[in-house]
Design an enzyme around this catalytic site. Structure first.
Site, PDB file in Angstrom:
ATOM      1  N   CYS A 169       0.833  -1.220   0.000  1.00  0.00           N
ATOM      2  CA  CYS A 169       0.000   0.000   0.000  1.00  0.00           C
ATOM      3  C   CYS A 169       0.859   1.258   0.000  1.00  0.00           C
ATOM      4  O   CYS A 169       1.464   1.600   1.024  1.00  0.00           O
ATOM      5  CB  CYS A 169      -0.927  -0.020   1.218  1.00  0.00           C
ATOM      6  N   CYS A 228      -0.556   4.103   2.340  1.00  0.00           N
ATOM      7  CA  CYS A 228      -0.347   3.892   3.779  1.00  0.00           C
ATOM      8  C   CYS A 228       1.131   4.068   4.144  1.00  0.00           C
ATOM      9  O   CYS A 228       1.454   4.688   5.150  1.00  0.00           O
ATOM     10  CB  CYS A 228      -0.764   2.483   4.193  1.00  0.00           C
ATOM     11  N   ASP A 229       2.029   3.502   3.353  1.00  0.00           N
ATOM     12  CA  ASP A 229       3.434   3.419   3.767  1.00  0.00           C
ATOM     13  C   ASP A 229       4.379   4.338   2.997  1.00  0.00           C
ATOM     14  O   ASP A 229       5.521   4.538   3.422  1.00  0.00           O
ATOM     15  CB  ASP A 229       3.923   1.958   3.632  1.00  0.00           C
TER      16      ASP A 229
END
Ligand code: NAP
Length: 313
Positions: free
Chosen positions: A135, A138-139
């Site tokens: 992701c 997200c990261d």
């Protein structure tokens, strides 16, 4: 009336499930949506959604999913957080067994979506959350000005490589063939992005590191050459597989996706299916939403058929 009996139980809260819940409840059905984790599904990991109709400017998938959820709730759908383990026919209704509770539906819409495939190479499990990710939204922010590798040659890999190129100092886009399956406009953008380097005909063979990722070993399929790339992160986007553990009995295609007719009805009468878990050729947010709307419409017709049969008796 049984409070635990719903006209439509939607399993899964991604774009397809949320749209089905919205359409069903707006049409006057008693709708329950059951989702094991946060609503939004794969939508939540889309950094910038720009091809959904009506968006003049890109919007994050997370933002859109929260709007979809509010819209479904506004029309009266209930949303419960529970992990569905089983779907059964019990008498004239369907029984949905959750981890914490059981729910009954006159119809069910399966919208469980799909999950990211894994590479299955050494280091992938070990460094999950320590540099290996599925992701970008997200990261990605953890890799400001760092070097990352993106694996895959489809729309997701290319979209995410473009997103990561705005954060990371350098992005290696590694694809196992010469030709990409991603849409041409994405490739054009990739080629215009100076900090993305495309490595073709190559596969990752090992992710290395200490406390976190420090490198990726790759193998060129054509020349047989091996190379060690120095990277801080590895983002894996090599496709999706359907989440179908719930129901063995439904007809599926050779890749395991659930087969429906054009009403989104599965091989089991009264069970409908929508979104990425369904057998189809074009998976987009807009097609997931379309499936959800169609499934809710025909699930509603099915319920009305049941109700009128009852009245006739
Ligand atoms: P995908 O289209 O199935 O692409 C997967 C890619 O990973 C392919 O390039 C494949 O290579 C490669 N791959 C598969 N297994 C591999 C392995 N073991 N090692 C290395 N590479 C491997 O998956 P996706 O990109 O996640 O897309 C899924 C669906 O969502 C598609 O229908 C896509 O169109 C849609 N989508 C649309 C958008 C958008 O419109 N903006 C964005 C994201 C996703 P080969 O090409 O050699 O098979």
């Amino acid at each position: 009336m049984d409070n635990n009996l719903y006209d439509i139980v939607v399993i899964g809260g991604g774009a397809a499930g949320l749209t089905a819940a919205q359409y069903g409840s707006r049409a006057g059905m008693k709708v329950l949506l059951v989702e094991g984790s946060e609503t939004g599904g794969q939508l939540n990991s889309i950094p910038e959604l720009e091809n959904y109709p009506g968006l003049r400017e890109p919007v994050s998938g997370f933002e859109i999913s929260k709007e979809m959820e509010s819209q479904a709730l506004k029309f009266g759908a209930e949303i419960k957080k529970d992990f569905v383990r089983m779907l059964d026919k019990s008498g004239s209704f369907f029984s949905v067994t959750g981890k914490t509770q059981n729910y009954n539906g006159k119809t069910v819409i399966i919208a469980t979506g799909a999950e990211h495939k894994r590479l299955g190479i050494p280091g992938e499990d070990e460094f999950e959350g320590k540099g290996v990710s599925w992701c970008g939204t997200c990261d990605g922010p953890f890799f400001k000005n760092k070097k990352v590798a993106v694996i895959g040659g489809g729309d997701t890999a290319c979209t995410e490589a473009l997103f990561l190129s705005k954060i990371a100092g350098k992005v290696f886009l590694i694809h196992r063939r010469k030709d990409f399956r991603a849409q041409q406009f994405l490739l054009d953008r990739i080629q215009e992005t100076p900090n993305i380097e495309i490595i073709r005909d190559s596969v990752p063979v090992e992710i290395t590191g200490g406390q976190s990722v420090t490198g990726l070993k790759i193998l060129n399929n054509v020349t047989g050459n091996r190379e060690n790339l120095s990277v801080d992160g590895v983002f894996v986007f090599i496709g999706i597989r359907p989440r179908i553990d719930l129901v063995d009995a439904l007809k599926k295609d050779t890749e395991g996706y659930i087969i429906t007719d054009e009403k989104m009805e599965t091989s089991l009468k009264g069970v409908f299916c929508a979104g990425d878990v369904r057998s189809k050729t074009f998976r987009q947010v807009v097609t997931a939403c379309s499936d959800g709307a169609v499934a809710a419409h025909w699930a509603g017709e099915f319920v009305m058929g049941l109700n009128s049969t009852k009245h006739a008796i």
